[in-house]
Design an enzyme around this catalytic site. Structure first.
Site, PDB file in Angstrom:
ATOM      1  N   ASN A  46       0.780  -1.197   0.031  1.00  0.00           N
ATOM      2  CA  ASN A  46       0.013   0.114   0.000  1.00  0.00           C
ATOM      3  C   ASN A  46       0.844   1.205  -0.014  1.00  0.00           C
ATOM      4  O   ASN A  46       1.967   1.350   0.601  1.00  0.00           O
ATOM      5  CB  ASN A  46      -1.030  -0.006   1.061  1.00  0.00           C
ATOM      6  N   VAL A  47       0.280   2.160  -0.627  1.00  0.00           N
ATOM      7  CA  VAL A  47       1.180   3.554  -0.911  1.00  0.00           C
ATOM      8  C   VAL A  47       0.041   4.516  -0.501  1.00  0.00           C
ATOM      9  O   VAL A  47      -0.834   4.990  -1.027  1.00  0.00           O
ATOM     10  CB  VAL A  47       1.602   3.766  -2.164  1.00  0.00           C
ATOM     11  N   GLU A  48       0.058   5.211   0.789  1.00  0.00           N
ATOM     12  CA  GLU A  48      -0.739   6.098   1.273  1.00  0.00           C
ATOM     13  C   GLU A  48      -0.467   7.757   0.687  1.00  0.00           C
ATOM     14  O   GLU A  48       0.765   7.792   0.031  1.00  0.00           O
ATOM     15  CB  GLU A  48      -0.811   6.104   2.821  1.00  0.00           C
ATOM     16  N   CYS A  57      -4.282   0.678  -2.244  1.00  0.00           N
ATOM     17  CA  CYS A  57      -4.136  -0.385  -1.575  1.00  0.00           C
ATOM     18  C   CYS A  57      -3.014  -1.268  -2.337  1.00  0.00           C
ATOM     19  O   CYS A  57      -2.696  -1.089  -3.563  1.00  0.00           O
ATOM     20  CB  CYS A  57      -5.272  -1.136  -1.635  1.00  0.00           C
ATOM     21  N   GLU A  59      -3.146  -4.360  -3.205  1.00  0.00           N
ATOM     22  CA  GLU A  59      -3.712  -5.013  -4.474  1.00  0.00           C
ATOM     23  C   GLU A  59      -3.714  -4.274  -5.637  1.00  0.00           C
ATOM     24  O   GLU A  59      -3.329  -4.774  -6.740  1.00  0.00           O
ATOM     25  CB  GLU A  59      -5.133  -5.279  -4.303  1.00  0.00           C
ATOM     26  N   CYS A  90      -9.993  -5.499   0.989  1.00  0.00           N
ATOM     27  CA  CYS A  90     -11.089  -4.730   1.019  1.00  0.00           C
ATOM     28  C   CYS A  90     -11.999  -5.074  -0.232  1.00  0.00           C
ATOM     29  O   CYS A  90     -11.676  -5.622  -1.111  1.00  0.00           O
ATOM     30  CB  CYS A  90     -10.706  -3.383   0.985  1.00  0.00           C
ATOM     31  N   CYS A  93     -10.688  -3.950  -3.770  1.00  0.00           N
ATOM     32  CA  CYS A  93      -9.867  -5.135  -4.285  1.00  0.00           C
ATOM     33  C   CYS A  93     -10.237  -6.417  -4.605  1.00  0.00           C
ATOM     34  O   CYS A  93      -9.611  -6.958  -5.320  1.00  0.00           O
ATOM     35  CB  CYS A  93      -8.680  -5.082  -2.957  1.00  0.00           C
TER      36      CYS A  93
END
Ligand code: THU
Length: 130
Positions: A46-48, A57, A59, A90, A93
């Protein structure tokens, strides 16, 4: 082409990529690894973003890796949290996984591998557009 599933390797790859996650806001790193029908393994974390809703996410990253590295169909996927425990993808995803894995793709759960037909029942997908 039939490809045997090395779940331990997928778990190891998911944990390794989880350690690269960029999750300064949630402190909830996620890693995912998938076996492709040609034997490749694709990964994502994940990359926020400071604009929280833009978070990607894990995925999403894995699907990008899948397409950028030549495409194909996902056979088996392992998604993990920061402790390396199997994580439930989620809803959004699950739709991504269904697009590239179909109803027979296996997702590892705490109860063992489970097909997408169970993870996302009566899914909307590419076939519905025909
Ligand atoms: N997250 C994923 O990467 N995949 C999922 O399927 C569930 C949630 C991430 C998004 C966010 O960076 C963090 O987990 C907490 O929601």
């Amino acid at each position: 082409m039939s490809t045997s599933i090395n779940w331990d390797l997928l778990h190891q790859e998911a944990r390794a990529i989880m350690s690269k996650a960029y999750a300064p806001y949630s402190q909830f790193p996620v890693g995912v690894a998938g076996l492709v029908n040609d034997g490749r393994i694709v990964r994502g974390c994940n990359v926020e973003n400071a604009s929280y809703g833009m978070t990607l996410c894990a995925e999403c990253g894995m699907i990008s890796d899948l397409i950028a590295s030549g495409g194909g169909k996902l056979i088996a996927v392992v998604c993990v949290d920061g402790s390396g425990n199997f994580l439930s993808p989620c809803g959004r995803c699950r739709q991504l996984l269904f697009e590239h894995g179909g109803k027979d793709m296996l997702l590892m759960t705490p109860d063992g591998p489970s097909p997408m037909s169970t993870i996302l029942p009566w899914a909307f997908g590419p076939e519905d557009l025909k």
